[in-house]
Motif scaffolding. Structure first.
Motif, PDB file in Angstrom:
ATOM      1  N   ASP A  72       0.834  -1.216   0.000  1.00  0.00           N
ATOM      2  CA  ASP A  72       0.000   0.000   0.000  1.00  0.00           C
ATOM      3  C   ASP A  72       0.865   1.260   0.000  1.00  0.00           C
ATOM      4  O   ASP A  72       0.564   2.231  -0.693  1.00  0.00           O
ATOM      5  CB  ASP A  72      -0.935   0.012   1.215  1.00  0.00           C
ATOM      6  CG  ASP A  72      -2.107  -0.946   1.043  1.00  0.00           C
ATOM      7  OD1 ASP A  72      -2.301  -1.460  -0.081  1.00  0.00           O
ATOM      8  OD2 ASP A  72      -2.829  -1.182   2.033  1.00  0.00           O
ATOM      9  N   THR A  75       2.257   1.877  -3.354  1.00  0.00           N
ATOM     10  CA  THR A  75       1.240   2.446  -4.251  1.00  0.00           C
ATOM     11  C   THR A  75       1.039   3.932  -3.964  1.00  0.00           C
ATOM     12  O   THR A  75       0.999   4.757  -4.879  1.00  0.00           O
ATOM     13  CB  THR A  75      -0.108   1.705  -4.056  1.00  0.00           C
ATOM     14  OG1 THR A  75       0.122   0.315  -4.255  1.00  0.00           O
ATOM     15  CG2 THR A  75      -1.154   2.210  -5.020  1.00  0.00           C
ATOM     16  N   ILE A  76       0.930   4.259  -2.687  1.00  0.00           N
ATOM     17  CA  ILE A  76       0.669   5.655  -2.292  1.00  0.00           C
ATOM     18  C   ILE A  76       1.810   6.574  -2.713  1.00  0.00           C
ATOM     19  O   ILE A  76       1.581   7.704  -3.133  1.00  0.00           O
ATOM     20  CB  ILE A  76       0.423   5.722  -0.762  1.00  0.00           C
ATOM     21  CG1 ILE A  76      -0.948   5.125  -0.422  1.00  0.00           C
ATOM     22  CG2 ILE A  76       0.535   7.161  -0.246  1.00  0.00           C
ATOM     23  CD1 ILE A  76      -1.175   4.869   1.058  1.00  0.00           C
ATOM     24  N   THR A  77       3.051   6.082  -2.631  1.00  0.00           N
ATOM     25  CA  THR A  77       4.196   6.927  -2.970  1.00  0.00           C
ATOM     26  C   THR A  77       4.614   6.784  -4.434  1.00  0.00           C
ATOM     27  O   THR A  77       5.478   7.526  -4.899  1.00  0.00           O
ATOM     28  CB  THR A  77       5.424   6.582  -2.093  1.00  0.00           C
ATOM     29  OG1 THR A  77       5.691   5.172  -2.211  1.00  0.00           O
ATOM     30  CG2 THR A  77       5.190   6.942  -0.640  1.00  0.00           C
ATOM     31  N   VAL A 206      -1.028  12.616  -0.410  1.00  0.00           N
ATOM     32  CA  VAL A 206      -1.655  11.289  -0.520  1.00  0.00           C
ATOM     33  C   VAL A 206      -2.939  11.328  -1.356  1.00  0.00           C
ATOM     34  O   VAL A 206      -3.869  12.063  -1.054  1.00  0.00           O
ATOM     35  CB  VAL A 206      -1.971  10.723   0.890  1.00  0.00           C
ATOM     36  CG1 VAL A 206      -2.676   9.368   0.774  1.00  0.00           C
ATOM     37  CG2 VAL A 206      -0.689  10.583   1.703  1.00  0.00           C
ATOM     38  N   GLY A 207      -2.952  10.556  -2.416  1.00  0.00           N
ATOM     39  CA  GLY A 207      -4.141  10.452  -3.261  1.00  0.00           C
ATOM     40  C   GLY A 207      -4.242  11.526  -4.328  1.00  0.00           C
ATOM     41  O   GLY A 207      -5.079  11.434  -5.221  1.00  0.00           O
ATOM     42  N   ASN A 210       2.254  12.016  -6.006  1.00  0.00           N
ATOM     43  CA  ASN A 210       3.165  11.235  -5.173  1.00  0.00           C
ATOM     44  C   ASN A 210       4.613  11.410  -5.623  1.00  0.00           C
ATOM     45  O   ASN A 210       4.873  11.873  -6.734  1.00  0.00           O
ATOM     46  CB  ASN A 210       2.757   9.754  -5.108  1.00  0.00           C
ATOM     47  CG  ASN A 210       2.821   9.062  -6.452  1.00  0.00           C
ATOM     48  OD1 ASN A 210       3.836   9.137  -7.139  1.00  0.00           O
ATOM     49  ND2 ASN A 210       1.739   8.385  -6.813  1.00  0.00           N
ATOM     50  N   ILE A 286      -5.196   3.035   6.684  1.00  0.00           N
ATOM     51  CA  ILE A 286      -5.246   2.969   5.220  1.00  0.00           C
ATOM     52  C   ILE A 286      -6.418   2.104   4.748  1.00  0.00           C
ATOM     53  O   ILE A 286      -7.186   2.491   3.870  1.00  0.00           O
ATOM     54  CB  ILE A 286      -3.911   2.420   4.652  1.00  0.00           C
ATOM     55  CG1 ILE A 286      -2.798   3.439   4.876  1.00  0.00           C
ATOM     56  CG2 ILE A 286      -4.046   2.070   3.174  1.00  0.00           C
ATOM     57  CD1 ILE A 286      -1.408   2.953   4.494  1.00  0.00           C
ATOM     58  N   GLU A 291      -9.064   4.163  -0.827  1.00  0.00           N
ATOM     59  CA  GLU A 291      -8.499   5.107  -1.777  1.00  0.00           C
ATOM     60  C   GLU A 291      -9.182   6.475  -1.716  1.00  0.00           C
ATOM     61  O   GLU A 291      -8.527   7.511  -1.580  1.00  0.00           O
ATOM     62  CB  GLU A 291      -8.655   4.503  -3.177  1.00  0.00           C
ATOM     63  CG  GLU A 291      -7.791   5.132  -4.224  1.00  0.00           C
ATOM     64  CD  GLU A 291      -8.022   4.476  -5.582  1.00  0.00           C
ATOM     65  OE1 GLU A 291      -8.199   3.245  -5.633  1.00  0.00           O
ATOM     66  OE2 GLU A 291      -8.056   5.217  -6.578  1.00  0.00           O
ATOM     67  N   LEU A 294      -8.639   8.323   1.712  1.00  0.00           N
ATOM     68  CA  LEU A 294      -7.301   8.905   1.873  1.00  0.00           C
ATOM     69  C   LEU A 294      -7.196  10.213   1.093  1.00  0.00           C
ATOM     70  O   LEU A 294      -6.654  11.210   1.586  1.00  0.00           O
ATOM     71  CB  LEU A 294      -6.230   7.924   1.389  1.00  0.00           C
ATOM     72  CG  LEU A 294      -5.971   6.705   2.292  1.00  0.00           C
ATOM     73  CD1 LEU A 294      -5.085   5.689   1.583  1.00  0.00           C
ATOM     74  CD2 LEU A 294      -5.334   7.125   3.610  1.00  0.00           C
ATOM     75  N   ARG A 295      -7.743  10.199  -0.129  1.00  0.00           N
ATOM     76  CA  ARG A 295      -7.696  11.424  -0.922  1.00  0.00           C
ATOM     77  C   ARG A 295      -8.518  12.524  -0.245  1.00  0.00           C
ATOM     78  O   ARG A 295      -8.091  13.665  -0.154  1.00  0.00           O
ATOM     79  CB  ARG A 295      -8.225  11.165  -2.336  1.00  0.00           C
ATOM     80  CG  ARG A 295      -7.975  12.363  -3.262  1.00  0.00           C
ATOM     81  CD  ARG A 295      -8.560  12.201  -4.662  1.00  0.00           C
ATOM     82  NE  ARG A 295      -8.407  10.855  -5.171  1.00  0.00           N
ATOM     83  CZ  ARG A 295      -9.419  10.015  -5.426  1.00  0.00           C
ATOM     84  NH1 ARG A 295     -10.659  10.400  -5.218  1.00  0.00           N
ATOM     85  NH2 ARG A 295      -9.184   8.811  -5.863  1.00  0.00           N
ATOM     86  N   THR A 298      -6.608  14.182   2.538  1.00  0.00           N
ATOM     87  CA  THR A 298      -5.637  15.144   2.016  1.00  0.00           C
ATOM     88  C   THR A 298      -6.338  16.445   1.624  1.00  0.00           C
ATOM     89  O   THR A 298      -5.880  17.547   1.951  1.00  0.00           O
ATOM     90  CB  THR A 298      -4.914  14.560   0.788  1.00  0.00           C
ATOM     91  OG1 THR A 298      -4.411  13.261   1.133  1.00  0.00           O
ATOM     92  CG2 THR A 298      -3.766  15.441   0.344  1.00  0.00           C
TER      93      THR A 298
END
Ligand code: PLP
Length: 476
Positions: A72, A75-77, A206-207, A210, A286, A291, A294-295, A298
């Protein structure tokens, strides 16, 4: 006895202004809520009672969680591989730099040791570079707080033959999205260096974007900032590094467990997966947000910061804003003329906020005589409004000093914070009233937090060692 220990711990807790009291607006620290549900697994014996060195077949569940979380975070970064070993952001920086160093050594370029560091960088950046045996070269910032791209070009070219990396924070510690970030990345790559992204400000990414997308080669995360692990007071942190594919083989190994890359650097922490016990917090954060959640977090972090910036800009001024006039997920309030205008120090405002029930924001970092404020997505509109009302009320108190309505020295701002002991004492000598001192706004009565220690002479304390032995538990 347990009874006494319980009361002792509670007593210390009562002296601490924390998130259970009010917003902690410490800029650069991302003091967001740690959801109770994410803390629950920490009490489960299956997580709490496993030694880091047990044989792998006794910790398969842990391994599953570690692998899923690593995936995860990759993916996020936007990165290829992750090491959860470093125990803090600074430790992540050191690890990332050592990985870059190993990469260059493997290519016969071990002599590359210059780290370019913008003037706006967090202090840990140059410190980590020095620890990793590198030479630091400072890159200037322009008057808007952005990296001075011309200076970067010149320095990157000047040191091209020895260039190792740049350490860049995005959005920068000046609180704005550096709009030329991809150009900055390209300049460093074109001169043979790697890009280390300090990911402490991932709460604004995040989202939405990255480090991998931006072009970084390695970044660290502060799971104890962006990913909801509680922090402060030096507790355990998690500062994983995420790397692009060409650096994966150099991720740190461990002599007692299978982890890291094929040509991994030596371990950077005692345990192979660092502070593994607290990983379920981030895992839960998380997985529960998903998804879109998380966005959304942010987006709310950025919206909240911009709400505060708009509400406070006419009273204090915002040191840096981006090209659109907006800030990122945090901002720097300008108090640099307060000494001249009101005879008040930035630290006086920070202390006075405690009388209003708020923890001080980040003081004089990264710009002297400023307050750096980061509300995070966790705070409600009502809490943001209480904070604005408090700061504006303190500004009015400053104006009363200027206008001669309050004494230049003995006024509620410069005498802050006011303890219960002082407010309840039989003698009260200040020219302003007790009520004004401890209940400056009506709603403070409903949930008053009394600071335990009044204003102290910090300079004196730094120069004179004072023993509190004996009085520590007695209450003086
Ligand atoms: C917090 C922070 C760090 C260091 O992280 P620690 O976990 O405190 O070691 C580095 N850079 C920035 C921009 C930070 O805000």
């Amino acid at each position: 006895s347990e009874t006494e220990l319980m009361r002792y711990v509670k007593k210390l807790g009562r002296r601490d202004i924390s998130l259970v009291d009010s917003m902690i607006s410490l800029g650069s620290c991302t003091m967001k809520l740690t959801p109770a549900v994410a803390m629950m697994p920490l009490s489960l014996s299956e997580f709490a009672d496993i030694h880091p060195f047990v044989p792998a077949d006794q910790a398969e569940g842990y391994r599953e969680l570690i692998d899923a979380l690593s995936k995860d975070l990759a993916t996020i970064t936007g990165m290829a591989a992750v090491s959860l070993q470093p125990n803090s952001g600074a430790s992540g920086e050191y690890t990332g730099l050592m990985v870059i160093r190993a990469y260059y050594q493997s290519r016969g370029q071990g002599y590359r040791n210059v780290a370019l560091i913008p003037a706006s960088a967090h202090g840990t950046n140059p410190a980590s570079a020095a620890m990793a045996g590198m030479r630091t070269v400072t890159v200037a910032c322009d008057e808007r707080g952005n990296i001075d791209v011309d200076d970067l070009k010149a320095k990157a070219a000047q040191y091209a033959s020895e260039l190792c990396c740049i350490m860049v924070t995005y959005p920068s510690t000046h609180g704005v999205f550096e709009s030329r970030i991809r150009e900055i990345v390209d300049i460093v790559h074109d001169n043979g260096g790697q890009v280390y992204m300090d990911g402490a400000n991932m709460n604004a990414q995040v989202g939405l974007t990255n480090p991998g997308y931006i072009g970084a080669d390695v970044c660290h995360l502060n799971l104890h900032k962006t990913f909801a692990i509680p922090h402060g007071g030096g507790g355990p942190g998690v500062g994983p590094i995420c790397v692009a594919a060409h650096l994966a083989e150099f991720l740190p190994g461990h002599s007692l467990a299978e982890t890291g890359g094929r040509s991994g650097i030596t371990a950077v922490a005692a345990a192979p997966f660092g502070s593994a016990l607290i990983l379920p917090i981030t895992y839960g954060y998380i997985k529960m947000l998903g998804e879109s959640g998380l966005r959304r977090a942010t987006e709310m972090a950025i919206v909240n910061a911009n709400y505060l910036a708009v509400a406070l800009k006419d009273e204090f001024g915002i040191v840096y804003t981006g090209e659109t006039g907006r800030v990122g997920h945090e901002m720097i309030l300008d108090l640099r003329d307060f000494r001249k205008l009101y005879g008040v120090e930035c630290a006086d405002i920070a202390r006075r906020l405690m009388d209003y029930g708020f923890h001080a924001p980040t003081l004089s970092f990264p710009v002297h005589e400023t307050l750096m404020i980061e509300p995070t997505e966790s705070e409600s509109l009502a809490e943001l409004d209480r904070f604005v009302e408090s700061l504006v009320a303190i500004k009015r108190e400053c104006e009363q000093i200027r206008d001669g309505e309050a004494d230049a020295e003995d006024n509620p701002v410069k005498m802050a914070p006011h303890t219960a002991q002082e407010a309840c004492a039989d003698t009260w000598t200040h020219p302003y009233g007790r009520e004004r001192a401890v209940f400056p706004l009506p709603w403070i009565r409903a949930n008053k937090f009394f600071p335990y220690v009044t204003k102290i002479d910090g300079g004196y304390g730094d120069r004179n060692l004072c023993c509190t032995c004996g009085t520590l538990y007695g209450g003086e």
